[in-house]
Design a protein around this motif. Structure first.
Motif, mmCIF file in Angstrom:
data_model
loop_
_atom_site.group_PDB
_atom_site.id
_atom_site.type_symbol
_atom_site.label_atom_id
_atom_site.label_comp_id
_atom_site.label_asym_id
_atom_site.label_seq_id
_atom_site.Cartn_x
_atom_site.Cartn_y
_atom_site.Cartn_z
ATOM 1 N N GLU A 85 58.680 18.900 -67.372
ATOM 2 C CA GLU A 85 59.337 19.362 -66.194
ATOM 3 C C GLU A 85 58.768 19.259 -64.989
ATOM 4 O O GLU A 85 59.287 18.798 -63.992
ATOM 5 C CB GLU A 85 59.633 21.102 -66.530
ATOM 6 C CG GLU A 85 60.817 21.340 -67.374
ATOM 7 C CD GLU A 85 60.944 22.668 -67.614
ATOM 8 O OE1 GLU A 85 60.267 23.546 -67.228
ATOM 9 O OE2 GLU A 85 61.471 22.945 -68.875
ATOM 10 N N GLU A 86 57.323 19.372 -64.865
ATOM 11 C CA GLU A 86 56.570 19.161 -63.659
ATOM 12 C C GLU A 86 56.594 17.745 -63.127
ATOM 13 O O GLU A 86 56.954 17.510 -62.053
ATOM 14 C CB GLU A 86 55.124 19.490 -63.905
ATOM 15 C CG GLU A 86 54.123 19.504 -62.659
ATOM 16 C CD GLU A 86 52.745 19.843 -63.129
ATOM 17 O OE1 GLU A 86 52.439 20.448 -64.066
ATOM 18 O OE2 GLU A 86 51.815 19.248 -62.193
ATOM 19 N N ILE A 87 56.357 16.994 -64.300
ATOM 20 C CA ILE A 87 56.695 15.294 -63.882
ATOM 21 C C ILE A 87 58.039 14.860 -63.436
ATOM 22 O O ILE A 87 58.114 14.401 -62.441
ATOM 23 C CB ILE A 87 56.359 14.539 -65.189
ATOM 24 C CG1 ILE A 87 54.790 14.652 -65.489
ATOM 25 C CG2 ILE A 87 56.672 12.991 -64.816
ATOM 26 C CD1 ILE A 87 54.370 13.771 -66.794
ATOM 27 N N GLU A 88 59.362 15.729 -63.883
ATOM 28 C CA GLU A 88 60.337 15.217 -63.436
ATOM 29 C C GLU A 88 60.858 15.870 -62.194
ATOM 30 O O GLU A 88 61.335 15.221 -61.494
ATOM 31 C CB GLU A 88 61.468 15.824 -64.637
ATOM 32 C CG GLU A 88 61.472 15.213 -65.922
ATOM 33 C CD GLU A 88 62.009 13.864 -66.024
ATOM 34 O OE1 GLU A 88 62.332 13.452 -64.913
ATOM 35 O OE2 GLU A 88 61.725 13.220 -67.037
ATOM 36 N N GLN A 89 59.987 16.933 -61.954
ATOM 37 C CA GLN A 89 60.531 17.248 -60.465
ATOM 38 C C GLN A 89 59.699 16.786 -59.460
ATOM 39 O O GLN A 89 60.126 16.460 -58.303
ATOM 40 C CB GLN A 89 59.840 18.974 -60.627
ATOM 41 C CG GLN A 89 60.254 19.658 -59.218
ATOM 42 C CD GLN A 89 59.602 21.139 -59.240
ATOM 43 O OE1 GLN A 89 59.450 21.628 -60.284
ATOM 44 N NE2 GLN A 89 59.440 21.706 -58.091
ATOM 45 N N LEU A 90 58.341 16.268 -59.694
ATOM 46 C CA LEU A 90 57.753 15.445 -58.845
ATOM 47 C C LEU A 90 58.285 14.140 -58.801
ATOM 48 O O LEU A 90 58.389 13.773 -57.496
ATOM 49 C CB LEU A 90 56.154 15.121 -59.445
ATOM 50 C CG LEU A 90 55.342 16.320 -59.448
ATOM 51 C CD1 LEU A 90 54.074 16.320 -60.315
ATOM 52 C CD2 LEU A 90 54.878 16.549 -57.836
ATOM 53 N N LYS A 91 58.957 13.622 -59.598
ATOM 54 C CA LYS A 91 59.717 12.405 -59.454
ATOM 55 C C LYS A 91 60.881 12.308 -58.696
ATOM 56 O O LYS A 91 61.050 11.680 -57.589
ATOM 57 C CB LYS A 91 60.219 11.851 -60.950
ATOM 58 C CG LYS A 91 59.268 11.238 -61.814
ATOM 59 C CD LYS A 91 59.935 10.405 -62.704
ATOM 60 C CE LYS A 91 60.536 11.004 -64.054
ATOM 61 N NZ LYS A 91 60.883 10.461 -65.070
ATOM 62 N N ARG A 92 61.626 13.739 -58.763
ATOM 63 C CA ARG A 92 62.689 13.795 -57.910
ATOM 64 C C ARG A 92 62.183 14.155 -56.156
ATOM 65 O O ARG A 92 62.758 13.562 -55.543
ATOM 66 C CB ARG A 92 63.477 15.004 -58.076
ATOM 67 C CG ARG A 92 64.421 14.734 -59.377
ATOM 68 C CD ARG A 92 65.357 16.036 -59.622
ATOM 69 N NE ARG A 92 64.737 17.176 -59.828
ATOM 70 C CZ ARG A 92 64.282 17.698 -61.046
ATOM 71 N NH1 ARG A 92 64.588 16.619 -62.260
ATOM 72 N NH2 ARG A 92 63.731 18.879 -61.449
ATOM 73 N N GLU A 93 61.132 14.984 -56.138
ATOM 74 C CA GLU A 93 60.683 15.292 -54.831
ATOM 75 C C GLU A 93 60.376 14.073 -54.120
ATOM 76 O O GLU A 93 60.512 13.772 -52.877
ATOM 77 C CB GLU A 93 59.725 16.223 -54.729
ATOM 78 C CG GLU A 93 60.036 17.761 -54.882
ATOM 79 C CD GLU A 93 58.648 18.441 -55.570
ATOM 80 O OE1 GLU A 93 57.648 18.053 -55.180
ATOM 81 O OE2 GLU A 93 58.979 19.704 -55.868
ATOM 82 N N LYS A 94 59.502 13.147 -54.615
ATOM 83 C CA LYS A 94 58.957 11.988 -54.255
ATOM 84 C C LYS A 94 59.664 10.680 -54.513
ATOM 85 O O LYS A 94 59.118 9.553 -53.989
ATOM 86 C CB LYS A 94 57.411 11.782 -54.782
ATOM 87 C CG LYS A 94 56.733 12.898 -54.527
ATOM 88 C CD LYS A 94 55.163 12.803 -55.000
ATOM 89 C CE LYS A 94 54.430 14.095 -54.300
ATOM 90 N NZ LYS A 94 53.170 13.947 -53.834
ATOM 91 N N ASN A 95 60.795 10.616 -54.889
ATOM 92 C CA ASN A 95 61.524 9.535 -55.218
ATOM 93 C C ASN A 95 60.714 8.518 -55.851
ATOM 94 O O ASN A 95 60.513 7.173 -55.191
ATOM 95 C CB ASN A 95 62.214 8.828 -53.776
ATOM 96 C CG ASN A 95 63.000 7.713 -53.803
ATOM 97 O OD1 ASN A 95 63.540 7.636 -55.234
ATOM 98 N ND2 ASN A 95 63.120 6.988 -52.923
ATOM 99 N N ALA A 96 60.328 8.790 -56.885
ATOM 100 C CA ALA A 96 59.474 8.199 -57.976
ATOM 101 C C ALA A 96 60.073 7.652 -59.004
ATOM 102 O O ALA A 96 60.992 8.436 -59.481
ATOM 103 C CB ALA A 96 58.166 8.834 -58.051
ATOM 104 N N VAL A 97 59.756 6.522 -59.548
ATOM 105 C CA VAL A 97 60.311 6.028 -60.765
ATOM 106 C C VAL A 97 58.852 5.683 -61.829
ATOM 107 O O VAL A 97 57.932 5.361 -61.313
ATOM 108 C CB VAL A 97 61.082 4.702 -61.233
ATOM 109 C CG1 VAL A 97 62.437 5.212 -60.696
ATOM 110 C CG2 VAL A 97 60.467 3.924 -60.234
ATOM 111 N N ILE A 98 59.010 6.037 -62.987
ATOM 112 C CA ILE A 98 58.021 5.589 -63.940
ATOM 113 C C ILE A 98 58.593 4.499 -64.864
ATOM 114 O O ILE A 98 59.375 4.262 -65.463
ATOM 115 C CB ILE A 98 57.546 6.839 -65.273
ATOM 116 C CG1 ILE A 98 57.101 7.970 -64.259
ATOM 117 C CG2 ILE A 98 56.699 6.439 -66.083
ATOM 118 C CD1 ILE A 98 56.814 9.263 -65.043
ATOM 119 N N LEU A 99 57.352 3.280 -64.706
ATOM 120 C CA LEU A 99 57.690 2.209 -65.537
ATOM 121 C C LEU A 99 56.651 2.213 -66.646
ATOM 122 O O LEU A 99 55.519 2.256 -66.428
ATOM 123 C CB LEU A 99 58.007 1.075 -64.707
ATOM 124 C CG LEU A 99 58.805 0.956 -63.520
ATOM 125 C CD1 LEU A 99 58.654 -0.283 -62.767
ATOM 126 C CD2 LEU A 99 60.134 0.997 -63.863
#
Ligand code: 13P
Ligand code: SF4
Length: 299
Positions: free
Chosen positions: A3-17
């Motif tokens: 959940e923490e990772i998902e939230q940080l991704k949204r906040e920071k406009n980030a993707v994980i490859l």
């Protein structure tokens, strides 16, 4: 943690490859999981500002070279591919002097400084096409000796390996006796291997392909079929997930790439929070390496 990772991704406009060899839980939180070629393409296509690259150093460097305006993070900077360390610039330069008319094709598993000396880059998915597309009749090829063997079988050109014995320690865990034992236990199974495997293993295989190519081959078979998988065992997670009606057996359980396993949910969350470690390539090296990578995309 997820959940923490998902939230940080949204906040920071980030993707994980994530590469196909990543831990199961890392593959499962990634926007995209793929082979080296697909990951390089994906890194270019994303509109995200931050790319969290869960793979090894040369892959993250390639993403950074192709995306100078994006922040590329590698959760554990110790994820260093030992094969990429095996090619030294002076050895490559000596080979270039020895064969002045030969073009240089380097596997993407090299450091950016070596890529800057290449005429073209290739991955396991396109190595044969890239070498055949070169204009010279002799091609200097490095650093993987086993991939050079795979390429040599598909070309009339002379392929000169540099260094003499470049290899992937994880794929060298897979030996012929492992394949024979696995075939005895599963006589109907197809043998699907990566071209970083040694020649004896390649020669006995039904199929040889990049990691994502291996997935496509298995998925195209009938349900219920069995496969002996000759590559890093992380690929088994994707295979089981995407083809649950088929059976997959690793040829060797010790074919593990420790560097690929360094990224965890914990250090991914930390990387997103702190926005480090950042992958950066000196601009003059990046510009020359980029030319060689773009030539591969053109081919
Ligand atoms: P792929 O490009 O086939 O995913 O291979 C990368 C790699 O490092 C294999 O060891
Ligand atoms: Fe490098 Fe081998 Fe690991 Fe691939 S599996 S990243 S070639 S050490």
């Amino acid at each position: 943690m997820i959940e923490e990772i998902e939230q940080l991704k949204r906040e920071k406009n980030a993707v994980i490859l994530a590469h196909n060899y990543q831990r199961a839980e890392v593959q499962d939180i990634a926007e995209f999981v793929g082979d080296s070629l697909e990951l390089a393409r994906r890194a270019m296509d994303t509109s995200a500002e931050i790319v969290v690259f869960c793979g090894v150093d040369f892959m993250a460097e390639t993403a950074a070279i192709l995306n100078p305006d994006k922040k590329v993070l590698i959760p554990d900077a110790g994820a260093i591919c030992p094969m990429a360390q095996q090619l030294h610039a002076d050895e490559l330069m000596a080979m270039k002097r020895k064969y002045p008319d030969a073009e240089v094709v380097l596997y993407v598993n090299t450091l950016a400084a070596s890529k800057a000396l290449a005429d073209c880059i290739c991955t396991s998915a396109n190595a044969r096409e890239v070498v055949n597309a070169m204009s010279s009749s002799t091609v200097i090829f490095g650093p993987d000796r086993n991939l050079a063997y795979y390429v040599q079988k598909a070309t009339d050109k002379t392929v000169i390996p540099v260094p003499q014995h470049g290899l992937c320690p994880s794929h060298h865990q897979i030996v012929l006796s492992d394949v024979l034992r696995a075939k005895e236990a599963h006589p109907d199974a197809k043998v699907v291997v990566h071209p970083e495997c040694i020649p004896e293993v390649q020669d006995i295989a039904d199929y040889i392909a990049s990691t994502s190519g291996m997935v496509r081959i298995c998925k195209a078979h009938d349900s219920g079929d069995e496969f002996l998988i000759g590559t890093e065992i992380g690929l088994l997670h994707r295979l089981n997930k995407e083809a649950p009606a088929k059976k997959f057996f690793p040829i060797s359980n010790t074919a593990v790439c420790p560097q690929m396993k360094m990224h965890t949910l914990e250090n991914i969350a930390l990387a997103l929070e702190k926005e480090e470690p950042v992958v950066s390539v000196p601009p003059e090296i990046a510009a020359r390496a980029r030319r060689a990578i773009e030539r591969m995309f053109t081919i």
